[in-house]
Write an enzyme that holds these catalytic residues in place. Sequence first.
Site: not given
Length: 486
Positions: A52, A144, A451
């Site tokens: 990131k 992993s 909105h």
Amino acid sequence: MQERHVDVAIIGAGSAGLGAYHAACAHTNSIVLIEGGPYGTTCARVGCMPSKLLIAAADAAHHARDAGAFGIHLDGHIRIEGREVMARVQRERDHFVAGVIDSVEEIDAAQHLCGHAIFEDHNTLLIDDHTRVHANRIVIATGSSPDFPDVLKAAGERLVTNNDLFYWDDLPESVAVFGPGVVGLELGQALSRLGVRVRMFGIGGAVGPISDPNIRDYADQQFNKEFYLDPEAQTRNVGLVDDRVNITFVERNSGHEITESFDYLLAATGRPPNLEGLEIDRADLRMDEGVPVFDRYTLQCQRRDGTPASIFIAGDANAELPLLHEASDEGRIAGDNAGRYPNIRAGRRRSMLTVVFTDPQIAAVGQTWADIEKRPCDSYAIGEVNFEYQGRARVMRQNHGLLRVYGEQGSGRFLGAEMFGPQAEHLGHLLAWCHQQHMTVAQMLEMPFYHPCVEEGLRTALRDLNACLKQGPAMAQHCMETGPGS
């Protein structure tokens, strides 16, 4: 060799392992946490956080290039200093790693062991050549590691994975990325936006975790506007020539066979669980394709004879959902059950939520298209919105993307969604919350929508779905009540 006897042994001090440790502590202080590598978790060191950081730098470069469209003109050429980019990535990465290390160091020294664990039998672990641990219960939380097919090994020392990339001192001129999954897409696009020449190769047609073919095709076209991506690449040869990686492939658009040279080959071809070095065959566990068979609600494994084992498995090690929040949840469930064994409990699993931090972002919630298409065709409906026409997205010049939402006929219940579009990380959370609350589409439409905002695009898709479910009126065209993108 030292002999230790404990109630609970946890193999791995990553996100799942630490979660298991803290949960087990509620039941017993006879615990040992075993770690064979550096502390810091995959997420902090080479995963979520450094990726990131690289993406944030890439976004800054992208927005700088796009500023002219808003009438804001930057004088001269956009200059990207690769060394400065990577220095910040590593500096901030080290900050996150330090936080994890601090939390580990707060654990009683008698409760953690350094070394590589292997099974001696179902309830016994050998830690290197210094300690034998006899544990009444064991949690496997080994995480992993990146893996890649043998054909890519021809790239030699120029073959890298995400475990290597974040240790670069500078940005290279070119990178070939193999694997357009989550890791490949995020890092490939980021490198491209930072001025690195990128070509991305896949097999089987997959684009990230997208299973909805409409969205996959849209994303494929959009990514190809920035960098070369072939999800069904025909790669003829990979070789190392004069310390550079030569790749021969069939060019997607022309159909011609060409050879290109790259500084590095980034293998983003999967992260299988770290089970191979555990001598897990000695643990008397029932296996399925190399992974212990387990109950996803208790994380309890099975013995070979099908009876419940006193071994639990959590996080990336069980190869189910390789996501940090899932690893943390699974660690907590596994640790709690290991601590309270044999009085185990089913843990609550959250609604599925996946986010890919590309631009546009990708999100999947609840049941994906891969799940929906298995249902009878008259049992579901689909609603969608194209963000090219969405008001707030157009204002921000982020009007690219497609959202498809799925609902159940009859009940009107919201089933899931897939999305490639602006602010998918936020819309995905809203949808996941609704899915976990088992809301109907009609109930979701009763929620407030401000909105102008991108969430109005979500409302458009839900209105479309509600109409297709015959639970509401047909979609109004060019509605003026709330403005563009309603």
